[in-house]
Design a protein around this motif. Structure first.
Motif, mmCIF file in Angstrom:
data_model
loop_
_atom_site.group_PDB
_atom_site.id
_atom_site.type_symbol
_atom_site.label_atom_id
_atom_site.label_comp_id
_atom_site.label_asym_id
_atom_site.label_seq_id
_atom_site.Cartn_x
_atom_site.Cartn_y
_atom_site.Cartn_z
ATOM 1 N N VAL A 287 0.846 -1.194 0.000
ATOM 2 C CA VAL A 287 0.000 0.000 0.000
ATOM 3 C C VAL A 287 0.881 1.244 0.000
ATOM 4 C CG1 VAL A 287 -1.840 1.251 1.186
ATOM 5 C CG2 VAL A 287 -1.795 -1.261 1.257
ATOM 6 N N ILE A 288 0.770 2.031 -1.068
ATOM 7 C CA ILE A 288 1.534 3.270 -1.219
ATOM 8 C C ILE A 288 0.579 4.441 -1.011
ATOM 9 C CG2 ILE A 288 3.097 4.595 -2.669
ATOM 10 C CD1 ILE A 288 4.103 1.772 -2.115
ATOM 11 N N ASP A 289 0.824 5.221 0.024
ATOM 12 C CA ASP A 289 -0.074 6.319 0.390
ATOM 13 C C ASP A 289 0.516 7.653 -0.067
ATOM 14 O OD1 ASP A 289 -1.955 7.973 1.490
ATOM 15 O OD2 ASP A 289 -1.797 7.194 3.531
ATOM 16 N N VAL A 290 -0.152 8.282 -1.045
ATOM 17 C CA VAL A 290 0.323 9.553 -1.605
ATOM 18 C C VAL A 290 -0.415 10.738 -0.980
ATOM 19 C CG1 VAL A 290 0.894 10.734 -3.770
ATOM 20 C CG2 VAL A 290 0.625 8.259 -3.752
ATOM 21 N N GLY A 291 -1.493 10.475 -0.270
ATOM 22 C CA GLY A 291 -2.336 11.540 0.258
ATOM 23 C C GLY A 291 -1.642 12.402 1.291
ATOM 24 N N ARG A 315 -2.000 -1.317 8.389
ATOM 25 C CA ARG A 315 -0.692 -1.934 8.645
ATOM 26 C C ARG A 315 -0.830 -3.299 9.316
ATOM 27 N NH1 ARG A 315 2.491 1.486 13.228
ATOM 28 N NH2 ARG A 315 4.142 0.136 12.434
ATOM 29 N N GLN A 316 -1.974 -3.579 9.927
ATOM 30 C CA GLN A 316 -2.197 -4.881 10.554
ATOM 31 C C GLN A 316 -2.444 -5.978 9.515
ATOM 32 O OE1 GLN A 316 -1.776 -5.001 13.834
ATOM 33 N NE2 GLN A 316 -1.564 -2.763 13.890
ATOM 34 N N LYS A 317 -2.738 -5.568 8.286
ATOM 35 C CA LYS A 317 -3.125 -6.539 7.255
ATOM 36 C C LYS A 317 -2.222 -6.506 6.026
ATOM 37 C CE LYS A 317 -7.426 -8.120 5.057
ATOM 38 N NZ LYS A 317 -8.854 -7.772 4.820
ATOM 39 N N ALA A 318 -1.650 -5.351 5.713
ATOM 40 C CA ALA A 318 -0.815 -5.208 4.524
ATOM 41 C C ALA A 318 0.545 -5.873 4.725
ATOM 42 C CB ALA A 318 -0.621 -3.725 4.204
ATOM 43 N N GLY A 319 1.241 -6.068 3.605
ATOM 44 C CA GLY A 319 2.600 -6.592 3.672
ATOM 45 C C GLY A 319 3.619 -5.475 3.783
ATOM 46 N N LEU A 320 3.376 -4.410 3.005
ATOM 47 C CA LEU A 320 4.226 -3.224 3.048
ATOM 48 C C LEU A 320 3.338 -1.992 2.994
ATOM 49 C CD1 LEU A 320 5.687 -5.342 0.708
ATOM 50 C CD2 LEU A 320 7.584 -3.854 1.346
#
Length: 361
Positions: A287-291, A315-320
């Motif tokens: 997940v890449i957060d640009v906001g 972050r509890q579920k994503a890999g990165l």
């Protein structure tokens, strides 16, 4: 015998469930990607590139930034850009801005990127701004040029972006550079999408044949990163060979969820706080957060920056995952420095006549 077989199946089922519980209980949080660390790495590369360029007898690359008006966010962002230029050189600089917002002149006495910020009042006319851009286009001492957005309402942003000579367009917003991007040709890449692309490549996130959702359709971020991710990896400007879906603020939430739940990579760039939540992503996604959204903290009452992703939940579920701040932002500034060096080298290949023609076309 039947009883024994039934007992054996029950034991196997119990072991399988125990294994599942063990994996679930031991799952760690997502790896948080530090954009600051990656940006430092890129600035070190830029520093080495500049030193090599200077040692070959060339002058230092120079970046000119035009800032119109009193937008605090723009002032802060431009200050970060000029500070990043200073970090590339690690040399003394002179700060001569009375407002304490802007670094009007950053000059380095040995090697590195030099930069200046030209501050103009918000009531400047479009014609006056175009005249200034033309002057900088034709100034051989200026390698990179950008006009900080947003601009006052009476000035047309597309006209201004197209006025900057393509060879000096370190923002990558000129129609020529946008067109070359869409045709998979080498060009000035917009700094934020290029920064996202570098995050993905340098952290080893696989894109080939993967499902990607880009939440955001802006011409400066959403569209360019979608182009970078989905295009052919064998072309002049290699792409990621991913299957990309572009969503935006008007995509119904249930439909957005359908796309994000099967996505291996999510790029959130819609400008909506906490748009992406944990229930919307699949286990292990990147997940890449640009906001960059300023909201009021309900506990302290103070304003704080948040992204388009519910960071603590996802972050509890994503890999990165990238944080806000400290994720994409530092990468944007680092890639601007790389573009300035690229511009310094490109200008030598474009005679002044061609630059002037490009600027008014």
């Amino acid at each position: 015998m039947a009883a024994i077989r039934a007992l054996r199946k029950l034991c196997q089922h119990s072991q399988h469930q125990a294994c599942k519980l063990h994996v679930s209980a031991s799952r760690q949080e997502a790896v948080v990607i530090s954009g600051r660390k990656l940006a430092r790495q890129i600035r070190e590369e830029a520093r080495a590139d500049v030193e090599k360029w200077i040692s070959a007898g060339n002058r230092r690359p120079h970046l000119s930034v035009i800032l119109v008006g009193e937008n605090p966010a723009s002032h802060s962002y431009v200050l970060n850009k000029t500070r990043a230029a200073a970090d590339v050189g690690k040399w003394m600089n002179a700060i001569t801005d009375p407002s304490h917002y802007i670094q009007n002149l950053v000059d380095y006495y040995l090697k590195g990127i030099s930069s200046e910020t030209i501050l103009k009042h918000s009531d400047i006319s479009e014609e006056e701004l175009l005249d200034l851009i033309y002057k900088l286009n034709t100034d051989h001492r200026v390698d990179g040029l950008l006009v900080q957005l947003p601009l006052p309402e009476h000035i047309d942003e597309r006209t201004i972006c197209n006025a900057v000579a393509p060879a000096k367009d370190v923002d990558g917003f000129h129609v020529t550079n946008v067109g070359r991007l869409c045709l998979d040709q080498s060009t000035m890449l917009p700094a934020t999408p290029w920064g996202i692309w570098e995050i993905i490549k340098r952290t080893g996130i696989s894109t080939f044949g993967k499902n990607v959702v880009v939440a955001g359709r802006s011409k400066n971020v959403g569209m360019p990163i979608a182009m970078l991710l989905h295009t052919d990896g064998r072309h002049e400007r290699p792409g990621g060979d991913a299957t990309v879906t572009i969503c935006h603020r008007h995509t119904p939430r249930d439909q957005l969820c359908q796309h994000t739940k099967i996505a291996d990579i999510i790029v959130a760039a819609a400008g909506i706080p906490n748009l992406i939540t944990a229930d919307m992503i699949k286990e292990g996604a990147a997940v890449i957060d640009v906001g960059i959204n300023r909201v009021q903290d309900p506990v302290t009452g103070k304003s704080r920056l948040v992204g388009d992703v519910d960071f603590e939940g996802v972050r509890q579920k994503a890999g990165l995952i990238t944080p806000v701040p400290g994720g994409v932002g530092p990468m944007t500034v680092a890639m601007l420095m790389k573009n300035t060096i690229k511009a310094a080298k490109s200008v030598l290949q474009f005679p002044p006549e061609r630059i002037r023609m490009a600027a008014v076309s």
